[in-house]
Design a protein around this motif. Structure first.
Motif, short mmCIF file in Angstrom:
data_model
loop_
_atom_site.label_atom_id
_atom_site.label_comp_id
_atom_site.label_asym_id
_atom_site.label_seq_id
_atom_site.Cartn_x
_atom_site.Cartn_y
_atom_site.Cartn_z
N SER A 258 -5.25 1.08 10.58
CA SER A 258 -3.93 1.12 10.31
C SER A 258 -3.21 -0.65 10.51
CB SER A 258 -3.22 1.54 11.50
OG SER A 258 -2.10 1.66 11.37
N LEU A 259 -2.85 -0.53 9.57
CA LEU A 259 -2.78 -2.13 8.96
C LEU A 259 -0.58 -2.14 8.64
CD1 LEU A 259 -4.69 -2.44 5.74
CD2 LEU A 259 -4.54 -3.62 8.25
N ILE A 260 -0.19 -2.59 9.57
CA ILE A 260 0.87 -3.71 9.60
C ILE A 260 1.58 -4.51 8.08
CG2 ILE A 260 3.58 -4.12 10.58
CD1 ILE A 260 1.80 -3.76 13.31
N LEU A 261 2.34 -4.59 7.08
CA LEU A 261 3.16 -5.14 6.66
C LEU A 261 4.57 -5.28 6.39
CD1 LEU A 261 3.54 -6.04 3.34
CD2 LEU A 261 3.50 -4.13 3.06
N THR A 262 5.07 -6.35 6.70
CA THR A 262 6.29 -7.04 7.35
C THR A 262 7.11 -7.70 6.05
OG1 THR A 262 7.26 -8.27 9.22
CG2 THR A 262 5.92 -9.36 8.41
N ILE B 220 4.56 -0.49 -1.43
CA ILE B 220 3.33 -0.33 -1.56
C ILE B 220 3.25 0.05 -0.76
CG2 ILE B 220 1.77 -2.79 -1.18
CD1 ILE B 220 3.78 -4.53 -2.56
N ALA B 221 3.07 -0.06 0.49
CA ALA B 221 2.37 1.24 1.67
C ALA B 221 2.60 2.04 2.12
CB ALA B 221 3.19 0.44 2.94
N THR B 222 2.94 3.03 0.94
CA THR B 222 2.92 4.23 0.95
C THR B 222 1.91 4.58 -0.07
OG1 THR B 222 5.80 4.91 1.29
CG2 THR B 222 4.38 6.44 -0.38
N LEU B 223 1.63 3.69 -1.34
CA LEU B 223 1.33 3.39 -2.28
C LEU B 223 -0.74 3.16 -1.91
CD1 LEU B 223 -0.16 3.69 -5.30
CD2 LEU B 223 0.67 1.17 -5.46
N MET C 171 -0.87 1.97 6.26
CA MET C 171 -0.18 0.74 6.17
C MET C 171 1.75 1.26 6.49
SD MET C 171 -0.06 -2.40 2.97
CE MET C 171 -1.44 -2.10 3.13
N ASN C 172 1.72 0.96 7.15
CA ASN C 172 3.25 1.43 8.24
C ASN C 172 3.88 -0.52 7.31
OD1 ASN C 172 3.26 3.15 8.58
ND2 ASN C 172 2.96 2.91 11.04
N ALA C 173 4.76 -0.28 6.11
CA ALA C 173 6.03 -1.34 6.34
C ALA C 173 7.63 -1.34 7.01
CB ALA C 173 6.67 -1.30 4.99
N ILE C 174 7.87 -2.51 7.58
CA ILE C 174 8.47 -2.84 8.62
C ILE C 174 9.58 -3.93 7.91
CG2 ILE C 174 7.11 -1.46 10.30
CD1 ILE C 174 6.84 -5.02 11.59
N ASP C 175 10.62 -4.17 8.83
CA ASP C 175 12.28 -4.74 7.99
C ASP C 175 12.12 -5.47 8.95
OD1 ASP C 175 12.82 -3.58 9.79
OD2 ASP C 175 14.62 -4.12 9.88
N SER C 176 11.98 -7.65 8.76
CA SER C 176 12.07 -7.85 9.54
C SER C 176 13.09 -9.20 9.62
CB SER C 176 10.45 -9.50 9.66
OG SER C 176 10.30 -9.41 8.18
N ALA C 177 13.28 -10.50 9.67
CA ALA C 177 14.11 -11.23 9.57
C ALA C 177 13.94 -12.35 7.96
CB ALA C 177 14.52 -12.50 10.40
N GLY C 178 12.46 -12.28 7.84
CA GLY C 178 11.80 -12.81 5.92
C GLY C 178 10.91 -13.13 6.44
N SER C 179 10.67 -14.76 5.36
CA SER C 179 10.04 -15.64 5.43
C SER C 179 9.06 -16.33 6.73
CB SER C 179 9.66 -15.98 4.13
OG SER C 179 9.62 -15.37 3.10
N SER D 214 8.71 6.93 -0.12
CA SER D 214 8.21 7.40 -2.14
C SER D 214 7.13 7.09 -1.88
CB SER D 214 9.23 6.18 -1.97
OG SER D 214 8.38 5.79 -3.11
N GLY D 215 6.34 7.50 -2.55
CA GLY D 215 4.96 7.33 -3.49
C GLY D 215 4.84 6.40 -4.91
N CYS D 216 3.50 6.27 -5.71
CA CYS D 216 3.54 6.11 -6.60
C CYS D 216 1.48 5.94 -6.84
CB CYS D 216 2.60 4.45 -6.01
SG CYS D 216 4.37 3.58 -5.00
#
Length: 360
Positions: free
Chosen positions: A56-60, A75-78, A87-95, A22-24
């Motif tokens: 290169s940044l990682i956003l979890t 956000i990562a795409t934007l 920036m790459n967004a990855i999934d996780s178990a949360g906070s 996606s994008g923004c």
């Protein structure tokens, strides 16, 4: 950043599935007096637009069935499209996992519940006596809205105290160690429930919880997410609005909950947000925030903050949860100090930075 092994894992997984989509793009600004000054002799702050090329940044984020992941992807795409950063967004178990990933320098940014940021920073709750402060705030993102959903057959008042009628039943409280589990247990603790002894807790992600509700494996589930949460929409659509109830909260119940950690506020889910939802739902919410490792340079964080707030129109097209993002609300509800790069952007836009957010 010391994250070689983690990045190797991401590179391997990227061979099988893409992470970003996606994008923004556009603008936003507000005015108000500033009471915090930065040392502009810092070369990083005197040239804040100079984000590192090809960095290169990682956003979890969290599990894919909630709101953290799709908003994180947006956000990562934007950032990747509008700046020299990647920036790459990855999934996780949360906070909870996100705070650990930041601490271990295996992620650069993370989306966190305000409850977790407060517990970790202050060394309370599950961080009792062991504060974790390897993160700084960038912005409030959207309210994390509580959806305590039960099968309607035992509902009497329609509010959270009806969980009394589900004692001994299977209740999906969230994945182990997740923000979902911790926030759910914190809320119920404030109301006199003990999840482990009062219910048969199941530890599932959002999508799995929705499927378990539909097939009769569980009687209740906890889905904190920005409306419309896909797992909640799925449950409404498959079971029907007459078969499930999103439990409400009274002002008195909210006061009891905030007696444990004061991060929740009243929130109304308007009618029609979910399929065949005829009436508004009076629930509660806490802020979600974007956090960053303190070692990320100020120029980079300034660029991220600026890009988010000067491109809100397209970001808001991606997910309904982002509709509530606004520069005036950027630091609302935050308790964790801001990163200096974010402070500079907000000061340029005339926001007043409270003292408790300006401590580096």
């Amino acid at each position: 950043m010391k994250r070689k092994s983690f990045i190797q894992m991401l590179v391997a997984s990227a061979l099988f599935s893409p992470i970003i989509s996606s994008g923004c793009s556009n603008n936003q600004s507000q005015t108000s007096d500033s009471d915090t000054e930065l040392d502009t002799s810092d070369p990083e702050l005197s040239a804040p637009d100079a984000a590192s090329e090809n960095q290169s940044l990682i956003l979890t984020t969290a599990t894919t069935g909630g709101t953290y992941y799709p908003v994180g992807v947006a956000i990562a795409t934007l950032i990747s499209q509008e700046t020299p950063l990647k920036m790459n967004a990855i999934d996780s178990a949360g906070s909870a996992e996100n705070i650990q990933l930041l601490k271990n320098q295996e992620a650069d940014l993370a989306i966190l519940q305000a409850l977790f940021s407060e517990m970790a920073w202050s060394g309370k709750g599950q961080y009792e006596g062991q504060p974790e402060q390897q993160f700084r705030s960038i912005t409030m993102l959207w309210p994390n809205v509580e959806h305590f959903i039960v099968k309607s057959k035992a509902v009497e008042t329609g509010n959270i105290q009806d969980l009394e009628n589900y004692k001994g039943k299977a209740f999906s409280i969230g994945k182990r160690g997740s923000g979902t589990e911790t926030s759910g247990k914190t809320i119920l603790q404030g109301l006199g429930f003990d999840v482990e002894s009062d219910f048969r807790p199941e530890h599932m992600g959002y999508s799995e919880s929705a499927e378990a509700m539909q097939n009769g494996r569980i009687e209740a589930m906890n889905i904190p997410a920005g409306p419309p949460a896909s797992a909640v929409s799925q449950t409404y659509a498959s079971m029907g609005a007459d078969q499930i109830t999103v439990l409400e909260f009274t002002p008195e119940q909210l006061n009891k909950i905030n007696g444990v950690f004061p991060v929740w506020q009243p929130y109304t889910i308007e009618a029609g947000v979910y399929p065949n939802q005829q009436q508004p739902i009076q629930t509660i919410a806490q802020p979600n925030l974007l956090a960053v490792h303190p070692d990320i340079d100020s120029g980079t964080v300034y660029q991220i903050t600026k890009t988010i707030y000067e491109n809100l129109p397209k970001l808001k097209q991606f997910h309904q949860a982002t509709q509530e993002m606004d520069l005036n609300a950027a630091i609302s509800g935050l308790t964790t100090p801001l990163h200096p790069g974010a402070i500079q952007y907000y000061q340029e836009k005339g926001l007043t930075i409270p003292e408790h957010l300006s401590i580096a």
